[in-house]
Design an enzyme around this catalytic site. Structure first.
Site, mmCIF file in Angstrom:
data_model
loop_
_atom_site.group_PDB
_atom_site.id
_atom_site.type_symbol
_atom_site.label_atom_id
_atom_site.label_comp_id
_atom_site.label_asym_id
_atom_site.label_seq_id
_atom_site.Cartn_x
_atom_site.Cartn_y
_atom_site.Cartn_z
ATOM 1 N N LEU A 56 105.049 36.247 10.919
ATOM 2 C CA LEU A 56 104.795 37.624 11.340
ATOM 3 C C LEU A 56 105.645 38.617 10.550
ATOM 4 O O LEU A 56 105.975 39.692 11.051
ATOM 5 C CB LEU A 56 105.085 37.782 12.844
ATOM 6 C CG LEU A 56 104.310 36.852 13.778
ATOM 7 C CD1 LEU A 56 104.746 37.076 15.218
ATOM 8 C CD2 LEU A 56 102.809 37.075 13.624
ATOM 9 N N CYS A 57 105.951 38.278 9.333
ATOM 10 C CA CYS A 57 106.826 39.089 8.486
ATOM 11 C C CYS A 57 105.994 39.923 7.515
ATOM 12 O O CYS A 57 104.867 39.559 7.166
ATOM 13 C CB CYS A 57 107.772 38.176 7.715
ATOM 14 S SG CYS A 57 108.910 39.012 6.597
ATOM 15 N N GLY A 58 106.558 41.027 7.075
ATOM 16 C CA GLY A 58 105.887 41.835 6.063
ATOM 17 C C GLY A 58 105.741 41.107 4.743
ATOM 18 O O GLY A 58 104.951 41.516 3.889
ATOM 19 N N TYR A 59 106.485 40.029 4.576
ATOM 20 C CA TYR A 59 106.417 39.237 3.341
ATOM 21 C C TYR A 59 105.653 37.927 3.529
ATOM 22 O O TYR A 59 105.660 37.069 2.645
ATOM 23 C CB TYR A 59 107.825 38.935 2.825
ATOM 24 C CG TYR A 59 108.598 40.168 2.433
ATOM 25 C CD1 TYR A 59 108.356 40.815 1.223
ATOM 26 C CD2 TYR A 59 109.546 40.710 3.295
ATOM 27 C CE1 TYR A 59 109.053 41.964 0.868
ATOM 28 C CE2 TYR A 59 110.248 41.864 2.948
ATOM 29 C CZ TYR A 59 109.997 42.482 1.737
ATOM 30 O OH TYR A 59 110.677 43.624 1.389
ATOM 31 N N THR A 60 104.965 37.785 4.654
ATOM 32 C CA THR A 60 104.224 36.545 4.922
ATOM 33 C C THR A 60 103.165 36.275 3.858
ATOM 34 O O THR A 60 102.824 35.116 3.597
ATOM 35 C CB THR A 60 103.580 36.600 6.321
ATOM 36 O OG1 THR A 60 104.607 36.753 7.302
ATOM 37 C CG2 THR A 60 102.798 35.337 6.633
#
Length: 273
Positions: A56-60
């Site tokens: 659920l990360c912006g870098y996923t």
């Protein structure tokens, strides 16, 4: 005076023994996302990119870039090891099974994924203690700043460098490193292993894409790094094939490993039934 000399000699002996027993990445172990404990020694001879991941990360989206990197360079000489972690803003709340499903469904991940761990704090996993502490890796101290930080580990299990979260796995620093070979690898007698299920899931056809080799060995290892089946030992001719009965092996993940002199290559396969 003799006592002083003896004490100094013992000190240097203990110091030498301690230096020679320095832990490498290959001495460590961890659980896979499927719950199997594996030894990092199964990755000897491969460059490794160790990454802490989150769903659920912006870098996923870097899962996709990691998979692209793996499809281009992965196999005998390179492996990616992903460690899901919930350390940053609780961006990996899922169980191992939901994480595995997410990775396969959304990004088609085929590189090695591990069980969720802590990469910071007092519960930090031993692998990340090794990666981040100079006293263990003999290279340098670092801190995992956020999800998708990338650690580069060489074929001998030694730390090479660290690449931050915001940098793509496809940057030249990583791809140029993957394109380089050690002196031992410049003219290896053996190039690659090709495994083909034949004629059923209980057998493997192994093709050795190599020039002629003297005193080579081929064996199958479990994920714990323990040898479970000898395949062949002796001279290997160019493009020789072996048909291996694996009906005695339980369902699970295995590594076929070839060794000859300083050359060591492996290929992962799964027995499904």
């Amino acid at each position: 005076m003799k006592l002083i000399i003896l004490s100094i000699a013992i000190f240097f002996l203990l110091f030498t023994l301690q230096s020679n027993s320095q832990v490498t990445f290959h001495d460590l172990s961890a659980k896979t996302i499927d719950g199997d404990t594996i030894s990092m020694s199964i990755f000897k001879g491969k460059k490794l990119l160790v990454v802490n991941t989150a769903s659920l990360c912006g870098y996923t989206y870097q899962y996709g870039e990691l998979q692209s990197l793996y499809e281009q360079y992965g196999g005998n000489n390179f492996e990616i090891i992903g460690f899901p972690s919930n350390d940053f803003s609780e961006q990996e709340p899922g169980t191992d099974s939901t994480i595995a499903e997410f990775c396969e469904k959304n990004y088609g991940v085929t590189f090695t994924m591990m069980s969720k761990i802590a990469v910071t704090g007092t519960k930090m996993h031993p692998i990340y203690k090794w990666l981040t502490q100079k006293s263990q890796n003999e290279v340098g101290n670092s801190t995992v700043q956020w999800n998708f930080q990338k650690y580069m580990v060489d074929e001998d299990g030694k730390l090479v460098d660290v690449v931050g979260t915001t940098s793509s796995p496809l940057i030249s620093k990583i791809t140029d490193w993957l394109k380089t070979t050690s002196v031992e690898e410049e003219s290896p007698a053996f190039k690659s292993i090709r495994i083909t299920p034949n004629p059923s899931p209980n057998s493997l056809r192994i093709t050795m894409n190599n020039s002629n080799v003297t005193n080579g060995s081929i064996a199958i290892y479990g994920t714990s790094g323990v040898k479970v089946l000898n395949v062949y030992s002796g001279n290997i001719s160019s493009n020789q094939e072996f048909l291996v009965d694996i009906s005695v092996l339980p369902i699970g993940t295995y590594h076929l490993i070839y060794e000859s002199g300083n050359s060591r290559f492996s290929e992962k396969f799964v027995k499904s039934n």
